[in-house]
Write a protein that holds these residues in place. Structure first.
Motif: not given
Length: 346
Positions: A172-174, A245-256, A285-291, A134-136
């Motif tokens: 930067r997109e990749t 979820a309001r950023y189309p790029e995050i929705r697309q990249f995080s669920t690829t 719509g948005v996904s992120k894991t962490g460990y 989001m900050v980027v």
């Protein structure tokens, strides 16, 4: 004649039939159950029940309760604690979630559908990368500009491995795709390092964004989440996921689900760290894991479940697949409790 009468009276007295007419005495004698080796067969013959026993059972039922079955009488005599259905909307605690902190927010109403220690401040590991993205994007940089992986991006804190060697260049997109999809730490750190003002300015922007979103219990120290000082709560992360979820790029990249990327002349395949994005039964719509060890296994999602948009936050789950199991348990519960959920939302 007198002798015969006395003998009859004596016979009646010996067999407990005194005071009965001789015909009644004879009938009563027939009704006395036999004893000895024939007694068992007389009480219950194989495959049948004696008439006398049936009559006795029937009279017992009627005496206990004028109508209804014996099973109901027994239940009334031995009251048990009422068991509520597992899908009861009023009892989400029956989900038995393995995550230490959990929160499910209905985005339509803003109501919390599931809560388990949602205010506990805990390390959030790579969930941090949603804030990084989001900050980027807020800085509106050229997403097709090439950035490089440097020595500064190597993880010296946890020693985690990476498939991006030092010297690798990519757009930067990749880098954002790999950071969100396969949780590449070097890509995430490089995104922060190439921010105007460098990493210090980037971290300040992360914390400023958190405050602007109302994430009052959150703090970020770096872009990857490798530091256990990146902390938040389930409540705060629900705000962050909804914002992401309001950023189309995050929705697309995080669920690829997977992507092939050329790294230094060699095509490599990267996969999403959340297996649920490859499931036909989930609409994410948005996904992120962490460990990291301090944070346990974490998962956040914005998804559509039981025909309603929700944010799901699962933190500090023990076991490699328990966060996925918790998400599936929540989904099944919401689907089976759909009627109750609709009534609550009305």
């Amino acid at each position: 004649m007198k002798r015969k009468l006395k003998a009859a009276l004596l016979f009646c007295a010996l067999f407990g039939l005194g005071g009965l007419h001789p015909l009644q005495a004879a009938q009563a004698k027939k009704d006395v159950p036999p004893s000895g080796k024939h007694a068992k067969s007389a009480v219950k013959a194989p495959g049948s029940k004696p008439v006398a026993a049936k009559a006795k059972a029937k009279s017992s039922k009627q005496a206990a309760k004028p109508s209804g079955k014996v099973r109901k009488v027994v239940a009334a005599d031995t009251p048990r604690k009422a068991v509520r259905p597992a899908a009861s909307f009023d009892d989400p605690g029956r989900l038995a979630l393995y995550s230490s902190s959990a929160l499910v927010i209905d985005q339509t109403t803003g109501h919390a559908l599931v809560e388990k220690h949602p205010g506990t401040v805990v390390p959030i590991a790579s969930i941090s990368k949603l804030m990084t993205a989001m900050v980027v994007l807020d800085a509106k940089p050229d997403m097709h500009e090439l950035i490089s992986i440097g020595d500064e991006d190597v993880d010296t804190l946890k020693g985690s491995r990476s498939r991006l060697p030092v010297g690798t260049t990519m757009t930067r997109e990749t880098a954002m795709l790999l950071a969100l999809m396969s949780s590449e730490n070097r890509a995430a750190n490089a995104l922060g390092r190439h921010y105007p003002g460098g990493l210090p300015a980037f971290v300040r922007a992360m914390n400023a964004k958190a405050q602007a979103l109302g994430m009052i219990d959150s703090r970020f120290e770096e872009p990857t989440g490798l530091s256990s000082n990146n902390v938040s709560t389930a409540h705060d992360l629900a705000r962050m996921v909804a914002a992401a979820a309001r950023y189309p790029e995050i929705r697309q990249f995080s669920t690829t689900a997977e992507a092939k990327v050329e790294i230094r002349g060699r095509v490599q395949e990267f996969r999403n760290t959340n297996a649920l994005v490859r499931s036909d039964t989930w609409e994410i719509g948005v996904s992120k894991t962490g460990y990291i060890s301090e944070a346990g296994r974490c998962l956040v999602m914005q998804a559509r479940v039981a025909d309603r948009p929700v944010v799901i936050v699962l933190l500090d789950s023990n076991g490699k697949m328990t966060r996925v199991g918790d998400a599936n348990r929540i989904k099944r519960w919401m689907e089976s409790a759909g009627v109750a959920l609709s009534r609550r939302s009305a």
